[in-house]
Design an enzyme around this catalytic site. Sequence first.
Site, PDB file in Angstrom:
ATOM      1  CE1 TYR A  10      33.549  16.263  32.119  1.00 45.96           C
ATOM      2  CE2 TYR A  10      32.798  18.524  31.977  1.00 45.96           C
ATOM      3  CZ  TYR A  10      32.645  17.196  31.665  1.00 45.96           C
ATOM      4  OH  TYR A  10      31.589  16.778  30.882  1.00 45.96           O
TER       5      TYR A  10
ATOM      6  CG  HIS B 278      30.881  12.954  30.862  1.00 45.06           C
ATOM      7  ND1 HIS B 278      31.204  14.097  31.567  1.00 45.06           N
ATOM      8  CD2 HIS B 278      30.479  12.041  31.770  1.00 45.06           C
ATOM      9  CE1 HIS B 278      30.976  13.878  32.854  1.00 45.06           C
ATOM     10  NE2 HIS B 278      30.552  12.644  33.011  1.00 45.06           N
TER      11      HIS B 278
END
Length: 132
Positions: free
Chosen positions: A45, A83
């Site tokens: 991530y 994101h």
Amino acid sequence: MMLKHFLKLLFLYIFSTFSAYYSDICVGSIACRLEKKEDGAIRVYIMTLGVLAPYRGLGIGTKLLNHVIDLSSKENIGEIYLHVKTNNEDAINFYKKFGFEITETIKNYYARITPPDCYVVTKYIRQPQSEK
């Protein structure tokens, strides 16, 4: 050599930050962490990637992202994701150049940012087929 080994271990087991410097000034940085998926697979991530405005367009972000992609590939990690705000076209286009794709939209992801929605942007890394 010892530092390289330490960084590899840090990347493999916790999270890592890689930075780019110019004349002792940090001009760019990427921070990532490893996550275990429900099926047991490990993925990366990207928590943040940033380059100071005067240093953008010089390939610093590209080098930082390629470093994470290369390490992930070498460690047989098949997925990297992050994101991105839905209105951040520059970031979306940047990641698409590296094979990332929008895989999900999350409504109201950000509490104090307008628009509050984000995309999940994912790169799946092909692992080389083992020789038989």
